[in-house]
Design an enzyme around this catalytic site. Structure first.
Site, PDB file in Angstrom:
ATOM      1  N   GLU A  63     -14.670   3.174   9.907  1.00  0.00           N
ATOM      2  CA  GLU A  63     -15.259   4.285  10.649  1.00  0.00           C
ATOM      3  C   GLU A  63     -15.316   5.572   9.837  1.00  0.00           C
ATOM      4  O   GLU A  63     -14.404   5.878   9.076  1.00  0.00           O
ATOM      5  CB  GLU A  63     -14.433   4.567  11.916  1.00  0.00           C
ATOM      6  CG  GLU A  63     -14.446   3.449  12.925  1.00  0.00           C
ATOM      7  CD  GLU A  63     -13.645   3.749  14.183  1.00  0.00           C
ATOM      8  OE1 GLU A  63     -13.631   2.874  15.065  1.00  0.00           O
ATOM      9  OE2 GLU A  63     -13.051   4.851  14.293  1.00  0.00           O
TER      10      GLU A  63
ATOM     11  N   TYR B 235      -9.122   8.481  19.034  1.00  0.00           N
ATOM     12  CA  TYR B 235     -10.164   7.744  18.324  1.00  0.00           C
ATOM     13  C   TYR B 235     -10.157   6.246  18.628  1.00  0.00           C
ATOM     14  O   TYR B 235     -10.891   5.485  18.018  1.00  0.00           O
ATOM     15  CB  TYR B 235     -10.089   8.080  16.826  1.00  0.00           C
ATOM     16  CG  TYR B 235     -10.560   9.506  16.628  1.00  0.00           C
ATOM     17  CD1 TYR B 235     -11.882   9.789  16.349  1.00  0.00           C
ATOM     18  CD2 TYR B 235      -9.697  10.575  16.860  1.00  0.00           C
ATOM     19  CE1 TYR B 235     -12.341  11.096  16.271  1.00  0.00           C
ATOM     20  CE2 TYR B 235     -10.139  11.883  16.792  1.00  0.00           C
ATOM     21  CZ  TYR B 235     -11.462  12.140  16.494  1.00  0.00           C
ATOM     22  OH  TYR B 235     -11.919  13.432  16.439  1.00  0.00           O
TER      23      TYR B 235
ATOM     24  N   HIS C 142      -0.497   0.067   5.562  1.00  0.00           N
ATOM     25  CA  HIS C 142      -1.110   1.194   6.291  1.00  0.00           C
ATOM     26  C   HIS C 142      -0.232   2.447   6.340  1.00  0.00           C
ATOM     27  O   HIS C 142       0.213   2.878   7.393  1.00  0.00           O
ATOM     28  CB  HIS C 142      -1.486   0.765   7.724  1.00  0.00           C
ATOM     29  CG  HIS C 142      -2.490  -0.346   7.781  1.00  0.00           C
ATOM     30  ND1 HIS C 142      -2.972  -0.851   8.959  1.00  0.00           N
ATOM     31  CD2 HIS C 142      -3.099  -1.051   6.794  1.00  0.00           C
ATOM     32  CE1 HIS C 142      -3.834  -1.836   8.703  1.00  0.00           C
ATOM     33  NE2 HIS C 142      -3.912  -1.968   7.386  1.00  0.00           N
TER      34      HIS C 142
ATOM     35  N   GLN D  17       0.816  -1.220   0.000  1.00  0.00           N
ATOM     36  CA  GLN D  17       0.000   0.000   0.000  1.00  0.00           C
ATOM     37  C   GLN D  17       0.848   1.268   0.000  1.00  0.00           C
ATOM     38  O   GLN D  17       0.312   2.379  -0.004  1.00  0.00           O
ATOM     39  CB  GLN D  17      -0.909   0.005   1.237  1.00  0.00           C
ATOM     40  CG  GLN D  17      -1.912  -1.123   1.253  1.00  0.00           C
ATOM     41  CD  GLN D  17      -2.513  -1.355   2.636  1.00  0.00           C
ATOM     42  OE1 GLN D  17      -2.405  -0.533   3.541  1.00  0.00           O
ATOM     43  NE2 GLN D  17      -3.151  -2.503   2.792  1.00  0.00           N
TER      44      GLN D  17
ATOM     45  N   TYR E 134      -8.552 -10.386  11.451  1.00  0.00           N
ATOM     46  CA  TYR E 134      -8.854 -11.024  10.175  1.00  0.00           C
ATOM     47  C   TYR E 134      -9.067 -12.530  10.325  1.00  0.00           C
ATOM     48  O   TYR E 134      -9.788 -13.143   9.550  1.00  0.00           O
ATOM     49  CB  TYR E 134      -7.736 -10.738   9.158  1.00  0.00           C
ATOM     50  CG  TYR E 134      -7.669  -9.282   8.761  1.00  0.00           C
ATOM     51  CD1 TYR E 134      -8.674  -8.697   7.990  1.00  0.00           C
ATOM     52  CD2 TYR E 134      -6.612  -8.467   9.170  1.00  0.00           C
ATOM     53  CE1 TYR E 134      -8.623  -7.357   7.639  1.00  0.00           C
ATOM     54  CE2 TYR E 134      -6.550  -7.126   8.830  1.00  0.00           C
ATOM     55  CZ  TYR E 134      -7.563  -6.573   8.062  1.00  0.00           C
ATOM     56  OH  TYR E 134      -7.520  -5.247   7.722  1.00  0.00           O
TER      57      TYR E 134
END
Length: 343
Positions: A214, A224, A121, A59, A235
């Site tokens: 979210e 958060y 991420h 990513q 997972y």
């Protein structure tokens, strides 16, 4: 409201971000490290030259792109990218100017720490607020404890000046060992962010694990909750935590179980889509659709799935002239949503 889809281009690979430069030009990033140049909705065949190498792994790579709000005056274009550094990659915010198709005056404004050897991420979106503060998102690299740790940059939303300086009123500037650019923490992997200029609100969407994506209202200094509270599970089906709420931690405005894999987002302010005005559109990767979230102030009141099966939607954006565009992976599309006549 019915819409028709105008497919403008169908040869994208892993597109990530898009921005408009005000003269009909649009730029689209490809994660491998390219920026494609479009003019009046058509690919010119040109790519931006003179960009630095990126850490392209999983990513990680070249991510978001945003023109400065005062681009017409200053010519600055901002990118979020994974910079190759000793030990792996680092989510980095940089800016440059365009001379023809060539990047000039390139400068890194902030490099997140620590370096990470892996492709999981990295975030990352860039938005400006009404005072031209720059906010960007940074994922927790799949290492859960990073998100609650103020001494690293990961799993956070950050705020800097448009030249990279740290604002003196950031919430943790005087906290010992804290990264001074941090605005919020406990964010797992926020890949979407939008600023509501009229109401002065910053919104983000972040990936949950299995379940628990979210939609969050991002407010100064708040926690958060990841991974202490979540509506998702691992997972492999095992629990992450038995808590979905805790004192001192924010609840999402909306969450998705199962995950749709939230990515980019936009706020509909355009008169071109009267029935959607004030709605938040959220790109869904695994869901292969655009989620239209109906809002009443800061409350989510309804949802509709648009364009189911269009592909892994990476970003959805509203152009300066008020049209909604989206880019997809897998199907490789750049599409424009046109209100069907008579609507």
């Amino acid at each position: 409201m019915s819409i028709k889809v105008d497919t403008l281009y169908s040869d994208l690979q892993n597109p990530w971000g898009m921005t408009w430069l005000g003269d009909g030009k649009m730029l689209i990033t490809e994660r491998k490290g390219e920026i494609l140049i479009f003019d009046k909705d058509e690919f010119t065949g040109q790519r931006v030259q003179g960009l630095p190498a990126v850490y392209a792994k999983g990513q990680a790579g070249l991510l978001d792109i945003t023109a400065h709000p005062d681009y017409a005056q200053n010519g600055w274009i901002y990118i979020a990218y994974a910079k190759p550094v000793p030990g792996g990659g680092a989510t980095t915010i940089a800016r440059f100017k365009l001379n023809g198709n060539t990047a000039t005056s390139f400068e890194d404004l902030i490099v997140t720490t620590p370096a990470w050897n892996g492709g999981t991420h990295y975030g990352s979106r860039i938005v400006f607020d009404n005072q031209n503060f720059l906010f960007f998102t940074n994922g927790e690299r799949g290492s859960q404890n990073n998100a609650q740790n103020l001494s690293n940059s990961h799993g956070k939303v950050h705020r800097i000046h448009d030249d990279g300086r740290i604002p003196t009123d950031n919430p943790f500037v005087n906290t010992e060992n804290a990264i001074p650019s941090i605005w919020t923490f406990g964010n797992r992997n926020p890949q979407g962010m939008i600023f509501d200029q009229v109401n002065n609100r910053l919104w983000s969407v972040e990936h949950g694990p299995r379940g628990g994506d979210e939609l969050n209202l991002i407010e100064k200094g708040k926690n958060y909750g990841w991974p202490v509270i979540t509506y998702g599970i691992n997972y492999n089906g095992t629990p992450i935590t038995d808590l979905t709420e805790k004192e001192g931690m924010e609840q999402p405005v909306k969450y998705w179980v199962p995950s749709i894999a939230t990515c980019g987002m936009t706020l509909v302010t355009s008169d071109n889509y009267p029935a959607w005005k004030g709605n938040i559109l959220v790109a869904a990767l695994a869901g292969t659709h655009i989620a239209r979230v109906e809002m009443d102030g800061t409350r989510a009141t309804g949802e509709e799935k648009l364009l189911q099966g269009i592909g892994r939607v990476r970003q959805v954006s509203q152009s300066p002239d008020g049209y909604i565009y989206a880019i997809t992976e897998g199907t490789g599309l750049l599409i424009k949503l046109l209100p069907a006549t008579g609507m």
